[in-house]
Design a protein around this motif. Structure first.
Motif, PDB file in Angstrom:
ATOM      1  N   PHE A 351      -0.617  27.834 -23.613  1.00 39.43           N
ATOM      2  CA  PHE A 351      -0.397  26.476 -24.115  1.00 39.43           C
ATOM      3  C   PHE A 351       0.839  26.426 -24.996  1.00 39.43           C
ATOM      4  O   PHE A 351       1.694  25.537 -24.865  1.00 39.43           O
ATOM      5  N   ARG A 352       0.981  27.402 -25.870  1.00 44.49           N
ATOM      6  CA  ARG A 352       2.113  27.381 -26.786  1.00 44.49           C
ATOM      7  C   ARG A 352       3.424  27.696 -26.084  1.00 44.49           C
ATOM      8  O   ARG A 352       4.480  27.179 -26.458  1.00 44.49           O
ATOM      9  N   ALA A 353       3.379  28.508 -25.043  1.00 47.39           N
ATOM     10  CA  ALA A 353       4.594  28.769 -24.272  1.00 47.39           C
ATOM     11  C   ALA A 353       5.089  27.497 -23.583  1.00 47.39           C
ATOM     12  O   ALA A 353       6.294  27.195 -23.587  1.00 47.39           O
ATOM     13  N   VAL A 354       4.170  26.752 -22.982  1.00 54.73           N
ATOM     14  CA  VAL A 354       4.575  25.516 -22.310  1.00 54.73           C
ATOM     15  C   VAL A 354       5.048  24.484 -23.331  1.00 54.73           C
ATOM     16  O   VAL A 354       6.041  23.778 -23.114  1.00 54.73           O
ATOM     17  N   TRP A 355       4.356  24.391 -24.460  1.00 53.50           N
ATOM     18  CA  TRP A 355       4.791  23.467 -25.508  1.00 53.50           C
ATOM     19  C   TRP A 355       6.189  23.832 -26.002  1.00 53.50           C
ATOM     20  O   TRP A 355       7.031  22.951 -26.232  1.00 53.50           O
ATOM     21  N   THR A 356       6.476  25.117 -26.145  1.00 48.02           N
ATOM     22  CA  THR A 356       7.801  25.545 -26.595  1.00 48.02           C
ATOM     23  C   THR A 356       8.880  25.060 -25.627  1.00 48.02           C
ATOM     24  O   THR A 356       9.909  24.499 -26.039  1.00 48.02           O
ATOM     25  N   ALA A 358       8.582  22.638 -23.412  1.00 44.36           N
ATOM     26  CA  ALA A 358       8.580  21.174 -23.367  1.00 44.36           C
ATOM     27  C   ALA A 358       9.341  20.591 -24.553  1.00 44.36           C
ATOM     28  O   ALA A 358      10.142  19.657 -24.397  1.00 44.36           O
ATOM     29  N   ALA A 359       9.098  21.136 -25.736  1.00 37.32           N
ATOM     30  CA  ALA A 359       9.772  20.620 -26.925  1.00 37.32           C
ATOM     31  C   ALA A 359      11.282  20.763 -26.799  1.00 37.32           C
ATOM     32  O   ALA A 359      12.042  19.869 -27.212  1.00 37.32           O
ATOM     33  N   ALA A 360      11.733  21.871 -26.221  1.00 38.43           N
ATOM     34  CA  ALA A 360      13.167  22.068 -26.040  1.00 38.43           C
ATOM     35  C   ALA A 360      13.755  21.044 -25.083  1.00 38.43           C
ATOM     36  O   ALA A 360      14.966  20.773 -25.125  1.00 38.43           O
ATOM     37  N   ARG A 361      12.917  20.451 -24.228  1.00 41.46           N
ATOM     38  CA  ARG A 361      13.368  19.448 -23.256  1.00 41.46           C
ATOM     39  C   ARG A 361      12.960  18.045 -23.675  1.00 41.46           C
ATOM     40  O   ARG A 361      13.029  17.116 -22.874  1.00 41.46           O
ATOM     41  N   ARG A 362      12.510  17.887 -24.910  1.00 40.18           N
ATOM     42  CA  ARG A 362      12.106  16.588 -25.479  1.00 40.18           C
ATOM     43  C   ARG A 362      10.946  15.959 -24.708  1.00 40.18           C
ATOM     44  O   ARG A 362      10.842  14.731 -24.592  1.00 40.18           O
ATOM     45  N   ILE A 363      10.083  16.804 -24.164  1.00 33.96           N
ATOM     46  CA  ILE A 363       8.852  16.338 -23.526  1.00 33.96           C
ATOM     47  C   ILE A 363       7.766  16.323 -24.591  1.00 33.96           C
ATOM     48  O   ILE A 363       7.566  17.310 -25.295  1.00 33.96           O
TER      49      ILE A 363
END
Length: 452
Positions: A351-356, A358-363
């Protein structure tokens, strides 16, 4: 102002109230107090609502409240290969990562979950050890064809099939003819077939793996192998009207045919995995077999197309495909990709890998939760999970999205201290989690799930 929703009564005594300035409700973060009785959310209240409760929890200013993550692709391997992973270690790792429900794959345990008797052994192994909820997939192998309804009625969520060799002798793959037989059988009771989609003929024709070369390993599992196998699945879905799910999509080359199948109205869903969204071929060293998985991690341009397909809905969800082994197997051959065991250990970090990424892509975080909780729960028919609403199960996670940490594989809770994520900086900290309204690691105990 938040509209009071659910069983709100000023004189009611709730078991638990969790308050936060940011609670994920109806896809948006808003101030709220989540009220729980027993194992269910019963009301969404104003954040400062004055109520009677046994436990009143105020989250920190940098924490948000989200539903527990539902990971529908986990290899626990117990019984039979418990030295690779087991229910005690896997479920603790999951909880540490905000995962409150997993669905266990039918391999690499011995026996594989291809009969009701084998399912009973899995349940017997999991019951005393699980600290979160656990469901089970069944297996569609040549010897189980014609008997899949028995497993379905025993409560599995669907049937895993390989279209190329699985890597373990006790779980052989299906030919194209057998894939169609399985779809005929499963469509008759409106079950779900989930597919490892690589075509063996294409793999056989591809260049061989060349020792420690990662680029050669990728060439040995070309995009065309996924495209060909997915085309066979789409044909079977079209012919039968049944349901199929493509596991761990690695190749963006298959996205156009998937879009066409969905536009046609076929009952096809697709997942990808955190490792495909985090790592790329250009940054994997030769001999780094901790990154070996099948299908493989491809190049950066491919990765960005996978992210785009998640955003536009072509890919429906993200699941970990946590597939661990012992260090001796993972590093067999001293970096030789032909000899090393394939699979990424990432359950605690998924979960945290995907969030990382996503956040870098402003998702937004709400979108990541949809991919990894709401949509995964819906895939397996567990609509009371993956959301915070009156009537939903009180599986809740307090999450600090902006805290960062560097992964140390030796500190992860899964059994063997090997992970492709070792040394990676990730965003997000799970500060606590509730399972059915009880704190995980305290009084919470996992339940064994059956198809509803």
């Amino acid at each position: 102002m938040l509209e009071k929703r659910g069983a709100y009564d000023r004189g009611m005594n709730y078991d638990l109230v969790v308050r936060s300035s940011r609670v994920l409700v109806d896809g948006e973060f808003q101030p709220a107090a989540v009220a729980v009785i027993g194992d269910r959310v019963v009301a969404i209240l104003e954040p400062d609502a004055i109520v009677e409760t046994e436990s009143d929890v105020q989250l920190a200013d940098d924490e948000v409240l989200i539903p527990g993550i539902v990971d529908t692709h986990v290899h626990v391997n117990e019984p039979g290969r418990t030295e690779w992973e087991g229910f005690a270690t896997a479920t603790r790792a999951a909880a540490n990562g905000g995962v409150t429900t997993i669905v266990d794959m039918p391999l690499n345990s011995i026996p594989p979950t291809t009969t009701p008797e084998a399912l009973a052994l899995k349940r017997e192994a999991a019951a005393p050890q699980a600290v979160i909820d656990v469901g089970f997939w069944g297996g569609a192998i040549p010897s189980s064809l014609g008997h899949l309804r028995e497993l379905w009625e025993a409560g599995v969520f669907g049937f895993k099939a390989f279209l190329s060799p699985s890597g373990v002798d006790e779980f052989p793959h299906l030919s194209t003819e057998q894939l169609n037989q399985a779809m005929d059988e499963i469509a008759a009771f409106d079950g779900l077939l989930i597919v490892h989609a690589e075509d063996p003929a294409t793999l056989d024709a591809a260049p061989a793996t060349e020792g420690t070369s990662y680029a050669a390993f990728v060439r040995s599992r070309p995009d065309e192998s996924e495209e060909s196998a997915i085309a066979h699945v789409i044909d079977a879905v079209r012919r039968t009207g049944g349901r199929a799910h493509i596991l761990h999509l690695s190749s963006a080359a298959a996205l156009p045919m998937i879009r066409r199948a969905k536009d046609e109205g076929l009952r096809l869903t697709v997942e990808t995995c955190p490792h495909y969204l985090t790592f790329d071929e250009e940054h994997i060293d030769d001999g780094a077999t901790q990154y070996k998985c099948c299908p493989p991690i491809r190049d950066h341009a491919n990765q960005e197309l996978l992210w785009g397909a998640l955003v536009d809905g072509t890919i429906d969800l993200v699941a970990s495909d946590h597939s661990p082994s012992t260090a001796a197997l993972k590093f067999a051959g001293d970096g030789d990709f032909e000899l090393a065991w394939g699979g990424i250990s990432g359950l605690e970090l998924s979960f945290r890998a995907v969030w990382t990424g996503a956040a870098a892509r402003r998702i937004p975080l709400s979108t990541v939760v949809k991919w990894m909780s709401t949509n995964t729960a819906d895939l397996v028919g567990l609509g009371h999970l993956g959301r915070i609403a009156p009537g939903s199960k009180a599986d809740l996670v307090a999450f600090a999205p902006d805290r960062t940490f560097t992964v140390a594989a030796s500190e992860l809770a899964h059994k063997n201290p090997v992970s492709a994520f070792d040394g990676t900086e990730l965003r997000g900290e799970v500060s606590r989690a509730w399972l059915a309204g009880a704190l995980v690691g305290d009084q919470a105990r996992g339940q064994l799930l059956r198809r509803r």
